[in-house]
Design a protein around this motif. Structure first.
Motif: not given
Length: 260
Positions: A88-105, A107-118
């Motif tokens: 089950t892959r993971v995806a998120t929107i903002g840098k804060g939530s991306e960093n939170a996912l990294r804290r839970f271990g 590494a392979d996170i789908i996330a936008p760069a530069g603009r953070f919205d749906s």
């Protein structure tokens, strides 16, 4: 010339427990951070639905986390029951939530760069090709339906998993009103449309008059539009994230300092 924010009092409205990063950046730039949370993050009254979903996580191809709150609340509940399924892959929107996912271990996170919205997340290749896939979206109670509706239109089977509740705090607004009355409140930072509307309701009719005359800084055009709809005379759309907000504050008050 000194710091553009020297002596400026800047209101930080992020939820309690999430104010310190922005407040520290404001202080580092020479300003005074006035911490006034306008959204309260609460635990679920009933965790049984999300625990039941945790047992079915292997069925999902993708899990999308709407916010850092969604990451923290959902992952703590999931981890209490099981390990995260590798497929089950993971995806998120903002840098804060991306960093939170990294804290839970993760590494392979789908996330936008530069603009953070749906909208930005939906432009990424893994979310364009979702026909026949199963997606779970972890979020708070309510919220925009754009992400789920779009993924369904692209052929995905979508479930929402509400993992926390948002509420308007029962806070004392008197300190803000005193600052406004003395002309000592220089700017408001707002990071969600819901938070802006909460603030508007919390400060009452007198505070609303002052709010409309106070520069409002927000990191997204949707929030800027909400501020304009409330009658705010000076709305400044900044770059994304806390750094973008502070850069916008410094640029604005730098121009004021130079008499521009």
């Amino acid at each position: 010339m000194g710091s553009a924010l020297a002596g400026r009092r800047i209101v930080v409205t992020r939820p309690a427990g999430q104010t310190e990063s922005l407040a520290e950046l404001v202080r580092a730039a020479g300003g005074e951070a006035i911490v006034f949370p306008v959204i309260e993050i609460r635990d679920l009254a009933d965790v049984r639905p999300i625990l039941e979903l945790a047992g079915r996580l292997d069925d999902f191809d993708l899990a999308v986390f709407i916010s850092a709150n969604a990451v923290d609340k959902a992952m703590n509940l999931v981890r209490a029951r099981r390990a995260w399924p590798p497929r089950t892959r993971v995806a998120t929107i903002g840098k804060g939530s991306e960093n939170a996912l990294r804290r839970f271990g993760f590494a392979d996170i789908i996330a936008p760069a530069g603009r953070f919205d749906s909208e930005a997340l939906l432009e990424l290749a893994p979310l364009l090709d979702v026909a026949g896939k199963r997606v779970v979206i972890f979020r708070g109670d309510g919220g925009r339906e754009l992400l789920g509706d779009t993924l369904r239109a692209r052929g995905a089977a979508v479930e929402y998993a509400e993992c926390y509740r948002r509420a308007r705090p029962d806070a004392d607004v008197a300190p803000l009103l005193r600052l406004w009355a003395r002309g000592e409140l220089d700017a408001i930072t707002v990071t969600s449309s819901e938070g802006l509307h909460n603030l508007y309701d919390m400060v009452g009719k007198l505070g609303q008059q002052w709010l409309r005359r106070t520069p409002v800084f927000c990191p997204h055009p949707r929030i800027a539009a909400a501020a304009q709809a409330l009658g705010c005379a000076q709305v400044v759309e900044t770059g994304p994230g806390d750094a973008g907000l502070v850069a916008g504050l410094e640029a604005f008050f730098g121009r004021v300092q130079r008499g521009c």
